[in-house]
Scaffold this active site. Sequence first.
Site, PDB file in Angstrom:
ATOM      1  N   ARG A  92     -26.986  20.682 -31.239  1.00  0.00           N
ATOM      2  CA  ARG A  92     -27.972  20.454 -32.287  1.00  0.00           C
ATOM      3  C   ARG A  92     -28.955  19.397 -31.812  1.00  0.00           C
ATOM      4  O   ARG A  92     -28.589  18.452 -31.119  1.00  0.00           O
ATOM      5  CB  ARG A  92     -27.314  19.968 -33.584  1.00  0.00           C
ATOM      6  CG  ARG A  92     -26.669  21.044 -34.449  1.00  0.00           C
ATOM      7  CD  ARG A  92     -27.694  22.010 -35.007  1.00  0.00           C
ATOM      8  NE  ARG A  92     -27.125  22.935 -35.980  1.00  0.00           N
ATOM      9  CZ  ARG A  92     -26.563  24.094 -35.672  1.00  0.00           C
ATOM     10  NH1 ARG A  92     -26.456  24.442 -34.400  1.00  0.00           N
ATOM     11  NH2 ARG A  92     -26.102  24.897 -36.616  1.00  0.00           N
ATOM     12  N   GLU A 129     -37.862  22.025 -34.536  1.00  0.00           N
ATOM     13  CA  GLU A 129     -37.796  23.366 -33.949  1.00  0.00           C
ATOM     14  C   GLU A 129     -38.790  24.301 -34.621  1.00  0.00           C
ATOM     15  O   GLU A 129     -38.787  24.423 -35.846  1.00  0.00           O
ATOM     16  CB  GLU A 129     -36.378  23.915 -34.067  1.00  0.00           C
ATOM     17  CG  GLU A 129     -35.395  23.104 -33.229  1.00  0.00           C
ATOM     18  CD  GLU A 129     -33.959  23.594 -33.344  1.00  0.00           C
ATOM     19  OE1 GLU A 129     -33.644  24.344 -34.299  1.00  0.00           O
ATOM     20  OE2 GLU A 129     -33.151  23.215 -32.490  1.00  0.00           O
ATOM     21  N   HIS A 166     -33.597  27.481 -29.698  1.00  0.00           N
ATOM     22  CA  HIS A 166     -32.387  27.584 -30.525  1.00  0.00           C
ATOM     23  C   HIS A 166     -31.931  29.045 -30.636  1.00  0.00           C
ATOM     24  O   HIS A 166     -31.596  29.548 -31.708  1.00  0.00           O
ATOM     25  CB  HIS A 166     -32.631  26.999 -31.920  1.00  0.00           C
ATOM     26  CG  HIS A 166     -31.368  26.522 -32.575  1.00  0.00           C
ATOM     27  ND1 HIS A 166     -31.352  25.547 -33.537  1.00  0.00           N
ATOM     28  CD2 HIS A 166     -30.079  26.880 -32.408  1.00  0.00           C
ATOM     29  CE1 HIS A 166     -30.127  25.321 -33.950  1.00  0.00           C
ATOM     30  NE2 HIS A 166     -29.320  26.130 -33.258  1.00  0.00           N
TER      31      HIS A 166
END
Length: 344
Positions: A246, A275, A294
């Site tokens: 993360r 993100e 991601h």
Amino acid sequence: MNATPKKVVRLNLWTDPSFDEMLGASPDVSLRVLNLQDPSATNWKYLEQADIYHISAARDEVPNEWLVSRGLLQRCPNLICVSTSGAGYDTVDVGACTHAGILVVNQAGGNANSVAEHAIALMLAVSRRIVESDTKLKTETGFTREDLMGHELNGKVLGLVGLGHIGTRTAALGAAFGMDVLAYDPYLDTETIASRGAHSVSLDRLMNDSDIVSLHCPRTAETTGLFDASAFSRMKPGSLFISTARGGIHDEAALYDALVSGQLCGAGLDVWQVEPPPADHPLLSLSNVVSTYHTAGVTHEGRRNVATMAANQILQVCAGKMADHVVNKEVLPKFLTRFNVMSE
């Protein structure tokens, strides 16, 4: 079968069709998909009556209004369960849920193969300079193969921070490449870590001894900022840093400094503080950084596994059964009391 179907609500973010299909086929469930483009008042009308709220595990996908906060819980007195769409639960205030007697479930392990494969792919891409080679072939001439010489994974020391479902799978893949696997996980004893294919070490020793450090821990109050300038300075000179965990666990500015100074040789990053990261992010300017958005767990197989796991757990809750992956097990007595009262 329950006399009254439980009201399940989710946002209209992408999910594998199996989730809606499984819940739609159950007489125990009434599923409502909220359209984020609709007026807030329209969506609140349904969420305030919901028994179960299924929410994305990716914080940047969910508008702040719909994050599971104390404020949201106060407006949703019927909620008995919050389900996330992945192993993470950044979008959920777990403490507030526990206080309110609300069960929190995640989909731990559902995308473990996908994320572990991606972590290994980043290791290969950085160590073998694959992206650099691709870029040079497309934009330059006059360089030699030796200008792009990289390193094998075989014989290197791989240090894993966190040895849950994903870390364990990464350990197995690392061993298959001939790597010596170390692991730091304060919640597992030495024997358990050994059974999962790694040697248990302290975090300091892992940083000192590893040629590649790969993060596989959740972002919590304990792990946020864990890899800061001090941590990078303690890593083995010339080593690689990989994260499919993360954003926020590592300090991006400190990582940039460690790469520019030569303390670290390269990095593979799938997760970011914001993100997607802005196009002018300093880390994106470095040729020894391989970046992805991601997407480690975003495979057809991983998304389907997670969706079916989530649907199964919701069906378990609706049937009064124990869910497979409960985040806040301490809430169970209070949850069961609320569930029984609401099911009468």
